[in-house]
Write a protein that holds these residues in place. Structure first.
Motif, PDB file in Angstrom:
ATOM      1  N   GLU A   1      -8.868 -37.556  47.202  1.00 34.47           N
ATOM      2  CA  GLU A   1      -8.207 -36.148  47.447  1.00 34.47           C
ATOM      3  C   GLU A   1      -7.276 -35.621  46.402  1.00 34.47           C
ATOM      4  O   GLU A   1      -6.627 -36.360  45.933  1.00 34.47           O
ATOM      5  CB  GLU A   1      -7.417 -36.156  49.091  1.00 34.47           C
ATOM      6  CG  GLU A   1      -6.961 -34.927  49.248  1.00 34.47           C
ATOM      7  CD  GLU A   1      -6.328 -34.994  50.499  1.00 34.47           C
ATOM      8  OE1 GLU A   1      -6.889 -34.687  51.616  1.00 34.47           O
ATOM      9  OE2 GLU A   1      -5.078 -35.073  50.461  1.00 34.47           O
ATOM     10  N   PHE A   2      -7.565 -34.376  46.116  1.00 35.21           N
ATOM     11  CA  PHE A   2      -6.700 -33.777  45.043  1.00 35.21           C
ATOM     12  C   PHE A   2      -6.132 -32.529  45.507  1.00 35.21           C
ATOM     13  O   PHE A   2      -6.881 -31.709  46.321  1.00 35.21           O
ATOM     14  CB  PHE A   2      -7.723 -33.397  43.558  1.00 35.21           C
ATOM     15  CG  PHE A   2      -8.284 -34.500  42.837  1.00 35.21           C
ATOM     16  CD1 PHE A   2      -7.558 -35.579  42.262  1.00 35.21           C
ATOM     17  CD2 PHE A   2      -9.545 -34.589  42.943  1.00 35.21           C
ATOM     18  CE1 PHE A   2      -8.080 -36.485  41.541  1.00 35.21           C
ATOM     19  CE2 PHE A   2     -10.257 -35.683  42.187  1.00 35.21           C
ATOM     20  CZ  PHE A   2      -9.331 -36.562  41.463  1.00 35.21           C
ATOM     21  N   ASP A   3      -4.896 -32.224  45.195  1.00 32.02           N
ATOM     22  CA  ASP A   3      -4.029 -31.120  45.261  1.00 32.02           C
ATOM     23  C   ASP A   3      -4.371 -30.469  44.367  1.00 32.02           C
ATOM     24  O   ASP A   3      -3.652 -30.591  43.188  1.00 32.02           O
ATOM     25  CB  ASP A   3      -2.921 -31.205  45.818  1.00 32.02           C
ATOM     26  CG  ASP A   3      -2.270 -30.051  46.485  1.00 32.02           C
ATOM     27  OD1 ASP A   3      -2.696 -29.085  46.578  1.00 32.02           O
ATOM     28  OD2 ASP A   3      -0.898 -30.233  46.693  1.00 32.02           O
ATOM     29  N   VAL A   4      -4.965 -28.910  44.162  1.00 32.54           N
ATOM     30  CA  VAL A   4      -5.480 -28.200  43.033  1.00 32.54           C
ATOM     31  C   VAL A   4      -5.105 -27.034  43.539  1.00 32.54           C
ATOM     32  O   VAL A   4      -4.659 -26.482  44.582  1.00 32.54           O
ATOM     33  CB  VAL A   4      -6.876 -28.329  42.648  1.00 32.54           C
ATOM     34  CG1 VAL A   4      -7.247 -29.713  42.232  1.00 32.54           C
ATOM     35  CG2 VAL A   4      -7.626 -27.758  43.732  1.00 32.54           C
ATOM     36  N   PRO A   5      -4.458 -25.948  42.331  1.00 34.12           N
ATOM     37  CA  PRO A   5      -4.118 -24.473  42.613  1.00 34.12           C
ATOM     38  C   PRO A   5      -5.328 -23.930  43.237  1.00 34.12           C
ATOM     39  O   PRO A   5      -6.355 -24.072  42.970  1.00 34.12           O
ATOM     40  CB  PRO A   5      -3.783 -24.054  41.184  1.00 34.12           C
ATOM     41  CG  PRO A   5      -3.631 -25.243  40.429  1.00 34.12           C
ATOM     42  CD  PRO A   5      -4.669 -26.474  40.832  1.00 34.12           C
ATOM     43  N   GLU A   6      -5.162 -22.972  44.150  1.00 33.39           N
ATOM     44  CA  GLU A   6      -6.132 -22.053  44.753  1.00 33.39           C
ATOM     45  C   GLU A   6      -6.904 -21.231  43.677  1.00 33.39           C
ATOM     46  O   GLU A   6      -8.057 -21.053  44.111  1.00 33.39           O
ATOM     47  CB  GLU A   6      -5.486 -21.222  45.877  1.00 33.39           C
ATOM     48  CG  GLU A   6      -4.948 -21.978  46.892  1.00 33.39           C
ATOM     49  CD  GLU A   6      -4.707 -21.083  48.090  1.00 33.39           C
ATOM     50  OE1 GLU A   6      -5.206 -20.014  48.345  1.00 33.39           O
ATOM     51  OE2 GLU A   6      -4.295 -21.871  49.103  1.00 33.39           O
ATOM     52  N   ASP A   7      -6.503 -20.933  42.441  1.00 36.36           N
ATOM     53  CA  ASP A   7      -7.266 -20.118  41.747  1.00 36.36           C
ATOM     54  C   ASP A   7      -7.923 -21.085  40.344  1.00 36.36           C
ATOM     55  O   ASP A   7      -8.120 -20.408  39.523  1.00 36.36           O
ATOM     56  CB  ASP A   7      -6.053 -19.397  40.880  1.00 36.36           C
ATOM     57  CG  ASP A   7      -5.100 -19.857  40.132  1.00 36.36           C
ATOM     58  OD1 ASP A   7      -4.873 -21.089  40.282  1.00 36.36           O
ATOM     59  OD2 ASP A   7      -4.379 -19.058  39.342  1.00 36.36           O
ATOM     60  N   MET A   8      -7.955 -22.448  40.843  1.00 39.44           N
ATOM     61  CA  MET A   8      -8.647 -23.296  39.708  1.00 39.44           C
ATOM     62  C   MET A   8     -10.000 -22.887  39.594  1.00 39.44           C
ATOM     63  O   MET A   8     -10.777 -22.793  40.436  1.00 39.44           O
ATOM     64  CB  MET A   8      -8.284 -24.677  40.138  1.00 39.44           C
ATOM     65  CG  MET A   8      -9.060 -25.682  39.137  1.00 39.44           C
ATOM     66  SD  MET A   8      -8.694 -27.512  39.645  1.00 39.44           S
ATOM     67  CE  MET A   8      -7.480 -27.739  38.527  1.00 39.44           C
ATOM     68  N   THR A   9     -10.423 -22.668  38.281  1.00 41.33           N
ATOM     69  CA  THR A   9     -11.756 -22.483  37.937  1.00 41.33           C
ATOM     70  C   THR A   9     -12.553 -23.803  37.731  1.00 41.33           C
ATOM     71  O   THR A   9     -11.960 -24.900  37.695  1.00 41.33           O
ATOM     72  CB  THR A   9     -11.978 -21.544  36.744  1.00 41.33           C
ATOM     73  OG1 THR A   9     -11.402 -22.178  35.513  1.00 41.33           O
ATOM     74  CG2 THR A   9     -10.940 -20.279  36.669  1.00 41.33           C
ATOM     75  N   VAL A  10     -13.721 -23.674  37.769  1.00 40.51           N
ATOM     76  CA  VAL A  10     -14.850 -24.884  37.583  1.00 40.51           C
ATOM     77  C   VAL A  10     -14.590 -25.355  36.120  1.00 40.51           C
ATOM     78  O   VAL A  10     -14.150 -26.716  36.152  1.00 40.51           O
ATOM     79  CB  VAL A  10     -16.345 -24.679  37.693  1.00 40.51           C
ATOM     80  CG1 VAL A  10     -17.130 -25.461  36.961  1.00 40.51           C
ATOM     81  CG2 VAL A  10     -16.566 -24.139  38.880  1.00 40.51           C
ATOM     82  N   LYS A  11     -14.264 -24.740  35.210  1.00 39.17           N
ATOM     83  CA  LYS A  11     -13.661 -25.223  33.737  1.00 39.17           C
ATOM     84  C   LYS A  11     -12.436 -25.845  33.905  1.00 39.17           C
ATOM     85  O   LYS A  11     -12.255 -26.927  33.399  1.00 39.17           O
ATOM     86  CB  LYS A  11     -13.614 -24.071  32.652  1.00 39.17           C
ATOM     87  CG  LYS A  11     -13.100 -24.412  31.400  1.00 39.17           C
ATOM     88  CD  LYS A  11     -12.905 -23.161  30.541  1.00 39.17           C
ATOM     89  CE  LYS A  11     -12.418 -23.667  29.304  1.00 39.17           C
ATOM     90  NZ  LYS A  11     -11.985 -22.641  28.475  1.00 39.17           N
ATOM     91  N   ASP A  12     -11.404 -25.410  34.686  1.00 40.50           N
ATOM     92  CA  ASP A  12     -10.084 -26.148  34.877  1.00 40.50           C
ATOM     93  C   ASP A  12     -10.229 -27.482  35.322  1.00 40.50           C
ATOM     94  O   ASP A  12      -9.807 -28.322  35.112  1.00 40.50           O
ATOM     95  CB  ASP A  12      -9.156 -24.993  35.405  1.00 40.50           C
ATOM     96  CG  ASP A  12      -8.885 -24.035  34.804  1.00 40.50           C
ATOM     97  OD1 ASP A  12      -8.988 -23.771  33.471  1.00 40.50           O
ATOM     98  OD2 ASP A  12      -8.390 -22.848  35.244  1.00 40.50           O
ATOM     99  N   PHE A  13     -11.240 -27.484  36.698  1.00 43.83           N
ATOM    100  CA  PHE A  13     -11.496 -28.435  37.287  1.00 43.83           C
ATOM    101  C   PHE A  13     -12.065 -29.726  36.467  1.00 43.83           C
ATOM    102  O   PHE A  13     -11.582 -30.761  36.605  1.00 43.83           O
ATOM    103  CB  PHE A  13     -12.407 -28.063  38.548  1.00 43.83           C
ATOM    104  CG  PHE A  13     -12.355 -29.429  39.403  1.00 43.83           C
ATOM    105  CD1 PHE A  13     -11.449 -29.611  40.069  1.00 43.83           C
ATOM    106  CD2 PHE A  13     -13.551 -30.097  39.734  1.00 43.83           C
ATOM    107  CE1 PHE A  13     -11.614 -30.952  40.956  1.00 43.83           C
ATOM    108  CE2 PHE A  13     -13.821 -30.877  40.647  1.00 43.83           C
ATOM    109  CZ  PHE A  13     -12.644 -31.311  41.527  1.00 43.83           C
ATOM    110  N   PHE A  14     -12.867 -29.398  35.603  1.00 44.00           N
ATOM    111  CA  PHE A  14     -13.478 -30.521  34.936  1.00 44.00           C
ATOM    112  C   PHE A  14     -12.439 -30.996  33.771  1.00 44.00           C
ATOM    113  O   PHE A  14     -12.351 -32.144  33.464  1.00 44.00           O
ATOM    114  CB  PHE A  14     -14.884 -29.939  34.139  1.00 44.00           C
ATOM    115  CG  PHE A  14     -15.920 -30.150  34.977  1.00 44.00           C
ATOM    116  CD1 PHE A  14     -16.511 -31.303  35.386  1.00 44.00           C
ATOM    117  CD2 PHE A  14     -16.827 -28.797  35.405  1.00 44.00           C
ATOM    118  CE1 PHE A  14     -17.399 -31.347  36.285  1.00 44.00           C
ATOM    119  CE2 PHE A  14     -17.949 -29.181  35.968  1.00 44.00           C
ATOM    120  CZ  PHE A  14     -18.391 -30.260  36.488  1.00 44.00           C
TER     121      PHE A  14
END
Length: 111
Positions: free
Chosen positions: A22-35
């Motif tokens: 499980e990851f806690d990520v920002p709601e505005d995270m893009t696919v690029k940012d996620f990779f």
């Protein structure tokens, strides 16, 4: 935003431990940012030759693809939260391993 992520194994030795986390990520995270986030956290294993494709999917289908050798990302500006529209269950993303970019495109053609 909390999301569940799982990935394919790349070899027998990679099967030793489960990959779901499980990851806690920002709601505005893009696919690029996620990779980028996954690479920085070393979630994606290093593969000899570094010429593989990681396909990001959820129940709504393909959400992005990362080609490790070139750094190219398909759907790089898509926002993760927006890819979850219409889902009531906990957000789950799965990363499918393709041994080469060509293997990814063949897989896509055969769907």
């Amino acid at each position: 935003m909390k999301i569940q992520v799982d990935r394919d194994s790349v070899c027998m030795g990679d099967d030793v431990l489960p990959h779901e986390t499980e990851f806690d990520v920002p709601e505005d995270m893009t696919v690029k940012d996620f990779f980028g986030f996954l690479e920085k956290g070393r979630y994606l294993p290093s593969v000899q030759g570094n010429n593989v494709a990681w396909e990001l999917r959820n129940r709504n289908g393909e959400q992005g693809v990362y080609f490790t050798k070139t750094g190219e990302i398909i759907h790089l500006d898509a926002v993760l939260k927006e890819t979850l529209r219409g889902m009531n269950e906990p957000p789950l993303f799965v990363l499918l391993y393709h041994s080469t970019p060509e293997a990814y495109y063949i897989s896509k053609e055969n769907r």
